[in-house]
Design a protein around this motif. Structure first.
Motif, short mmCIF file in Angstrom:
data_model
loop_
_atom_site.label_atom_id
_atom_site.label_comp_id
_atom_site.label_asym_id
_atom_site.label_seq_id
_atom_site.Cartn_x
_atom_site.Cartn_y
_atom_site.Cartn_z
N CYS A 154 2.73 5.11 8.50
CA CYS A 154 1.67 5.37 7.54
C CYS A 154 0.70 6.42 8.12
O CYS A 154 0.22 6.25 9.25
CB CYS A 154 0.92 4.09 7.22
N PRO A 155 0.39 7.50 7.42
CA PRO A 155 -0.55 8.52 7.94
C PRO A 155 -1.94 7.98 8.21
O PRO A 155 -2.65 8.50 9.08
CB PRO A 155 -0.56 9.57 6.82
N SER A 198 5.07 2.11 4.01
CA SER A 198 5.01 3.01 5.17
C SER A 198 4.49 2.28 6.41
O SER A 198 4.95 2.54 7.53
CB SER A 198 4.11 4.20 4.87
N HIS A 199 3.56 1.34 6.21
CA HIS A 199 3.08 0.54 7.34
C HIS A 199 4.19 -0.36 7.87
O HIS A 199 4.30 -0.57 9.10
CB HIS A 199 1.88 -0.30 6.90
N THR A 245 -5.28 2.09 0.98
CA THR A 245 -5.58 1.28 -0.22
C THR A 245 -4.68 0.06 -0.32
O THR A 245 -5.01 -0.89 -1.04
CB THR A 245 -5.42 2.13 -1.48
N LYS A 246 -3.58 0.06 0.40
CA LYS A 246 -2.65 -1.07 0.37
C LYS A 246 -2.80 -1.93 1.61
O LYS A 246 -3.49 -1.57 2.56
CB LYS A 246 -1.20 -0.56 0.22
N ILE A 247 -2.14 -3.07 1.61
CA ILE A 247 -2.29 -4.06 2.67
C ILE A 247 -1.53 -3.62 3.91
O ILE A 247 -0.35 -3.25 3.84
CB ILE A 247 -1.80 -5.44 2.20
N HIS A 248 -2.20 -3.68 5.08
CA HIS A 248 -1.59 -3.45 6.39
C HIS A 248 -1.69 -4.74 7.19
O HIS A 248 -2.79 -5.25 7.41
CB HIS A 248 -2.30 -2.31 7.12
#
Length: 354
Positions: A24-25, A18-19, A40-43
């Motif tokens: 991404c919200p 999503s990023h 929680t995931k990499i941006h």
């Protein structure tokens, strides 16, 4: 300078899809009262740039992961909205359907005023003053309609009940809206980051759904086309295979015919050879039998000649033996007679001498 981040690629499962698609919200709602905190995931903006470059060359289909993420988030938001509506229905007094319809009309006009004011402020910030003035004129018209709707709503219910604050849940961001909110508060709500963030998320979700549906349709069409091509190739292969089988059958028939012809020729040759051998054998046997007969005749004649010669020789030898015996007997007789005469002579000689 983080080596672990440098080793991660945008295709890694730890990277937020999503990023990469800028929806991404956690990024959109950052700094609002519904701030979700860090994802929680990499941006990483560098990974987003890599994805944008790679997506031009091939279809990575990350929209499906982003759509699942946004759908789960919007479903949770809608669930909270329904819970808020149930809580309001339990706490607030029951009103008739006509009164609730009039109150709903007032709420709709409030939403229209708030959206128009937020849009006018945005256009004024961008420098479009004329467009902003036109929207403000529309706001004045909506305000007049709202005043009329409020008068109808006030006249339809008692004053004590009208003074009670009537709340409503926003369908977009699940925030509470009051029936008697002023224009400034409505403008702050509808032009605020929270409401606009939810609008952005919902619009992005609709866009992702359309994109995923189009890509799935395209993929299905590609599959159908490949299947048709494969079936066409299989039909062509069957036809060519049948042709090849016919050719092989004709070739095999030709080979069998040639083999049968060659076999018949060989049989004829073998028969002729066997006849020739039989003839030669018969001629040889005949000549052999003739020679055998001649040899037997010669052997019989030789045998007869031998028997004759042996008989003749034996007869001659017998005659010779008889002659020899006769000679020897005659000689012996002659010698005996000679001896006697000699003895007589000797005696006579001795007697004469005497």
């Amino acid at each position: 300078g983080d080596e672990t981040r440098q080793r991660v690629k945008f295709t890694d499962d730890r990277v937020c899809k999503s990023h990469l698609l800028d929806c991404c919200p956690h990024d959109i709602l950052a700094g609002t009262r519904m701030d979700l905190g860090e994802c929680t995931k990499i941006h990483d903006l560098a990974l987003r740039a890599d994805y944008e470059i790679a997506s031009k060359e091939r279809d990575l289909f990350f929209e499906l992961d982003a759509m699942d993420h946004l759908e789960s988030f919007i479903a949770e938001c809608d669930r909270r909205t329904e819970l808020a509506k149930k809580r309001l229905a339990e706490t607030q007094e029951e009103i008739s359907a006509e009164v609730s319809a009039k109150a709903e009309k007032v709420h709709e006009l409030n939403e229209d005023i708030g959206k128009l004011l937020a849009k006018a402020e945005q256009l004024g910030a961008e420098g479009n003053v004329d467009e902003s003035q036109k929207i403000l004129m529309e706001v004045e018209k909506v305000r007049a309609k709202k005043k009329e709707a409020e008068e109808e709503y006030r006249n339809s219910m008692p004053a004590s009940s009208f003074q009670q604050q009537k709340l409503r849940v926003c369908e977009v961001c699940s925030a509470y809206l009051g029936l008697h909110d002023n224009d400034r508060r409505l403008a702050d709500h509808f032009g605020g980051k929270l409401h606009l963030g939810f609008i952005q998320i919902r619009e992005k979700l609709d866009q992702l759904r359309k994109t995923v549906a189009e890509k799935q349709e395209k993929r299905n069409q590609d599959r159908l086309r490949r299947r048709e091509e494969r079936e066409r190739e299989e039909r062509m292969g069957r036809r060519s295979g049948s042709r090849n089988r016919d050719r092989r059958r004709s070739r095999s028939r030709d080979r069998r015919r040639r083999r049968s012809r060659s076999a018949s020729r060989e049989r004829r040759k073998s028969r002729s050879r066997s006849r020739d051998r039989h003839r030669r054998h018969r001629s040889r046997s005949r000549s052999h039998s003739r020679g055998h007969r001649r040899g037997s005749r010669d052997r019989s004649s030789k045998h007869k000649y031998r028997r004759f010669t042996l008989y003749f020789r034996s007869s001659r030898e017998k005659s010779r033996d008889r002659e020899r015996k006769e000679k020897s007997s005659s000689e012996r007789r002659h010698e005996s007679t000679n001896g006697k005469s000699r003895s007589k002579r000797s005696e006579e000689r001795e007697a004469g001498e005497i």
